[in-house]
Structures are given as structure tokens and as C-alpha cells.
Design a protein around this motif. Structure first.
Motif, PDB file in Angstrom:
ATOM      1  N   PHE A  42       4.158   2.882   0.418  1.00 24.48           N
ATOM      2  CA  PHE A  42       3.758   3.021   1.946  1.00 24.48           C
ATOM      3  C   PHE A  42       3.013   4.322   1.637  1.00 24.48           C
ATOM      4  O   PHE A  42       1.897   4.442   2.531  1.00 24.48           O
ATOM      5  CB  PHE A  42       5.017   3.520   2.601  1.00 24.48           C
ATOM      6  N   ILE A  43       3.348   5.440   0.925  1.00 22.40           N
ATOM      7  CA  ILE A  43       2.715   6.681   0.956  1.00 22.40           C
ATOM      8  C   ILE A  43       1.335   6.510   0.074  1.00 22.40           C
ATOM      9  O   ILE A  43       0.062   7.329   0.349  1.00 22.40           O
ATOM     10  CB  ILE A  43       3.636   7.869   0.391  1.00 22.40           C
ATOM     11  N   ALA A  79      -6.460  -1.073  -6.081  1.00 20.21           N
ATOM     12  CA  ALA A  79      -5.858   0.125  -6.675  1.00 20.21           C
ATOM     13  C   ALA A  79      -4.312  -0.439  -7.005  1.00 20.21           C
ATOM     14  O   ALA A  79      -3.749   0.386  -7.862  1.00 20.21           O
ATOM     15  CB  ALA A  79      -6.182   1.270  -6.069  1.00 20.21           C
ATOM     16  N   LEU A  80      -3.625  -0.792  -5.746  1.00 15.11           N
ATOM     17  CA  LEU A  80      -2.267  -0.787  -5.973  1.00 15.11           C
ATOM     18  C   LEU A  80      -1.631  -2.234  -6.584  1.00 15.11           C
ATOM     19  O   LEU A  80      -0.384  -2.178  -6.797  1.00 15.11           O
ATOM     20  CB  LEU A  80      -1.726  -0.744  -4.508  1.00 15.11           C
ATOM     21  N   PHE A 129      -4.676   7.189  -1.031  1.00 18.21           N
ATOM     22  CA  PHE A 129      -5.866   6.663  -1.559  1.00 18.21           C
ATOM     23  C   PHE A 129      -6.866   6.757  -0.275  1.00 18.21           C
ATOM     24  O   PHE A 129      -8.143   7.029  -0.530  1.00 18.21           O
ATOM     25  CB  PHE A 129      -5.611   5.459  -2.055  1.00 18.21           C
ATOM     26  N   GLN A 130      -6.625   6.308   0.744  1.00 21.37           N
ATOM     27  CA  GLN A 130      -7.411   6.157   1.976  1.00 21.37           C
ATOM     28  C   GLN A 130      -7.733   7.542   2.568  1.00 21.37           C
ATOM     29  O   GLN A 130      -8.968   7.875   2.872  1.00 21.37           O
ATOM     30  CB  GLN A 130      -6.926   5.199   2.991  1.00 21.37           C
ATOM     31  N   GLN A 131      -6.862   8.617   2.456  1.00 18.78           N
ATOM     32  CA  GLN A 131      -7.174   9.768   3.130  1.00 18.78           C
ATOM     33  C   GLN A 131      -7.789  10.566   2.050  1.00 18.78           C
ATOM     34  O   GLN A 131      -8.917  11.374   2.618  1.00 18.78           O
ATOM     35  CB  GLN A 131      -5.992  10.395   3.785  1.00 18.78           C
ATOM     36  N   ALA A 133      -9.660  -0.083   2.808  1.00 15.21           N
ATOM     37  CA  ALA A 133      -8.486  -0.687   2.706  1.00 15.21           C
ATOM     38  C   ALA A 133      -8.478  -1.840   1.369  1.00 15.21           C
ATOM     39  O   ALA A 133      -7.510  -1.968   0.894  1.00 15.21           O
ATOM     40  CB  ALA A 133      -8.119  -1.420   3.903  1.00 15.21           C
ATOM     41  N   LEU A 134      -9.602  -2.422   1.311  1.00 11.95           N
ATOM     42  CA  LEU A 134      -9.711  -3.473   0.402  1.00 11.95           C
ATOM     43  C   LEU A 134      -9.659  -2.932  -1.336  1.00 11.95           C
ATOM     44  O   LEU A 134      -8.613  -3.303  -2.142  1.00 11.95           O
ATOM     45  CB  LEU A 134     -10.974  -4.216   0.358  1.00 11.95           C
TER      46      LEU A 134
END
Length: 58
Positions: free
Chosen positions: A11-12, A31-32, A17-19, A25-26
Motif C-alpha cells: 500500500f505504501i 516496479a512492484l 513511487f508516485q509521489q 500508475a503503470l
């Protein structure tokens, strides 16, 4: 308890990664992928050695 930590990471880490890294999102999902797929690979492998030592596993 370990699962709570793992799912907390799932969740974190995307938020991080985005912030911080400004990934889409893709790209965050890509990356995950290694972190999400390793338990699927490791779980059957982890069950193998104990069953090899104890002859009651089938």
C-alpha cells in the motif's frame, strides 16, 4: 503479523513511487511486479525442504 507488514508495503510503496519518483500508475505497477511475484515463487520452494526432512508430508 508478517502479512500485515507485507501488505502495508504494497500500500505504501506505490504511493512513494508516485509521489517521490513521479512514476505513472503503470510504471509503479511494473516496479512492484518483482515484489508481488516473489512470494508466489518462494512459497512452494519453502514448503519443499521441510517435507523432504519429515517423511509424513505427501
Amino acid at each position: 503479523m508478517l502479512n500485515f507488514g507485507f501488505y502495508g508495503l504494497l500500500f505504501i510503496v506505490p504511493l512513494y513511487f508516485q509521489q517521490v519518483h513521479h512514476l505513472s500508475a503503470l510504471l509503479t505497477g511494473v516496479a512492484l511486479l518483482p515484489m508481488a511475484t516473489m512470494p508466489m515463487i518462494a512459497s512452494p520452494l519453502a514448503a519443499g525442504p521441510p517435507c523432504a526432512l519429515v517423511r509424513t508430508c505427501r
